[in-house]
Design a protein around this motif. Structure first.
Motif, PDB file in Angstrom:
ATOM      1  N   LEU A  31       0.711  -1.069  -0.002  1.00  0.00           N
ATOM      2  CA  LEU A  31       0.085   0.018   0.126  1.00  0.00           C
ATOM      3  C   LEU A  31       0.938   1.232   0.042  1.00  0.00           C
ATOM      4  O   LEU A  31       0.501   2.220  -0.806  1.00  0.00           O
ATOM      5  N   ALA A  32       1.956   1.321   0.736  1.00  0.00           N
ATOM      6  CA  ALA A  32       2.854   2.586   0.782  1.00  0.00           C
ATOM      7  C   ALA A  32       3.616   2.555  -0.520  1.00  0.00           C
ATOM      8  O   ALA A  32       3.755   3.724  -1.154  1.00  0.00           O
ATOM      9  N   LEU A  35       0.953   4.103  -2.795  1.00  0.00           N
ATOM     10  CA  LEU A  35       0.866   5.509  -2.354  1.00  0.00           C
ATOM     11  C   LEU A  35       1.925   6.504  -2.987  1.00  0.00           C
ATOM     12  O   LEU A  35       1.655   7.490  -3.693  1.00  0.00           O
ATOM     13  N   ALA A 108       5.416   8.169   3.277  1.00  0.00           N
ATOM     14  CA  ALA A 108       5.187   6.969   2.742  1.00  0.00           C
ATOM     15  C   ALA A 108       6.780   5.994   2.582  1.00  0.00           C
ATOM     16  O   ALA A 108       6.708   5.033   2.877  1.00  0.00           O
ATOM     17  N   LEU A 145      -3.060   7.091   3.259  1.00  0.00           N
ATOM     18  CA  LEU A 145      -3.629   5.698   2.723  1.00  0.00           C
ATOM     19  C   LEU A 145      -5.076   5.587   2.795  1.00  0.00           C
ATOM     20  O   LEU A 145      -5.909   5.043   2.114  1.00  0.00           O
ATOM     21  N   ARG A 146      -5.632   5.809   4.199  1.00  0.00           N
ATOM     22  CA  ARG A 146      -7.037   5.788   4.435  1.00  0.00           C
ATOM     23  C   ARG A 146      -7.848   6.819   3.452  1.00  0.00           C
ATOM     24  O   ARG A 146      -8.796   6.511   3.054  1.00  0.00           O
ATOM     25  N   THR A 148      -6.930   7.814   0.450  1.00  0.00           N
ATOM     26  CA  THR A 148      -6.922   7.358  -0.940  1.00  0.00           C
ATOM     27  C   THR A 148      -7.857   6.126  -0.945  1.00  0.00           C
ATOM     28  O   THR A 148      -8.571   5.989  -2.006  1.00  0.00           O
ATOM     29  N   TYR A 180      -9.047  -0.721   4.796  1.00  0.00           N
ATOM     30  CA  TYR A 180      -9.449   0.562   5.165  1.00  0.00           C
ATOM     31  C   TYR A 180      -9.700   0.555   6.844  1.00  0.00           C
ATOM     32  O   TYR A 180      -9.352   1.365   7.528  1.00  0.00           O
ATOM     33  N   LEU A 183      -6.295   0.015   8.621  1.00  0.00           N
ATOM     34  CA  LEU A 183      -5.521   0.921   8.753  1.00  0.00           C
ATOM     35  C   LEU A 183      -6.079   2.127   9.607  1.00  0.00           C
ATOM     36  O   LEU A 183      -5.321   2.779  10.388  1.00  0.00           O
TER      37      LEU A 183
END
Length: 196
Positions: A31-32, A35, A108, A145-146, A148, A180, A183
């Motif tokens: 995920l990072a 991002l 990130a 991240l949340r 996005t 989601y 996180l």
């Protein structure tokens, strides 16, 4: 999600720690990296420039067309029909977005580097330990991240107890909803570790 959706705990001398299993580490890292790809590369030539000149370097003046990027880099002023507000928003974006993008990239990258530096236990998991500074970077990245994922899922304030959280297991959105929510647990527990 593997594990029990446990989050961060405060360390006695400051900072935070979280036990992550192998799957959680892989998901967070992926995920990072995604991002970072969404935010885009930094201006490598700016590192060699005069810091004062870099401070006044002009960035984009138009908002991003990707809804997730628009959420990460919102308008400074409420957009409306006013030409004056559009001009002010454009001016603000031109002088702040590059710096904001750089900060989001730094956050990130801190997540990726933190995960890459873990020493796996016998089961493939590890304990992630963060300093107070690391925690701030992680909070920024978890928030991004949340935002996005929430944008991609069309999460709104009304969805907080809505159908999105009761999706059947065969719904293709279910893994992203679970990410989601997870996180959110990480973010909330990390905030709690920073409170006096």
């Amino acid at each position: 999600m593997a594990g029990t959706m446990s989050g961060f705990e405060a360390l006695p001398r400051g900072g935070a720690a979280a036990a992550l299993d192998e799957v959680e580490i892989a998901i967070l890292r992926s995920l990072a990296v995604q991002l970072l790809e969404l935010i885009g590369p930094g201006d490598e030539s700016a590192e060699d420039e005069d810091p004062l000149a870099a401070l006044f370097a002009e960035g984009p003046s138009e908002p991003p067309t990707d809804p997730a990027l628009a959420r990460l880099f919102p308008e400074a002023y409420a957009s409306g029909e006013s030409d004056e507000l559009r001009a002010k928003s454009s001016e603000f974006r031109r002088f702040t977005e590059n710096d904001l993008r750089a900060r989001k990239r730094t956050d990130a990258l801190a997540v990726v580097r933190g995960l890459d530096g873990l020493t796996p236990k016998g089961d493939g998991g590890a304990v992630l330990k963060l300093t107070a500074e690391d925690s701030r970077h992680w909070l920024g990245a978890l928030n991004d991240l949340r935002l996005t994922i929430g944008t991609r899922l069309d999460v709104t304030d009304e969805d907080e107890s809505g159908e999105l959280y009761r999706l059947p297991d065969d719904d293709p959105r279910k893994p992203m909803v679970m990410a989601y929510l997870w996180l959110g647990v990480l973010q909330e527990t990390l905030v709690e570790t920073l409170m006096p």
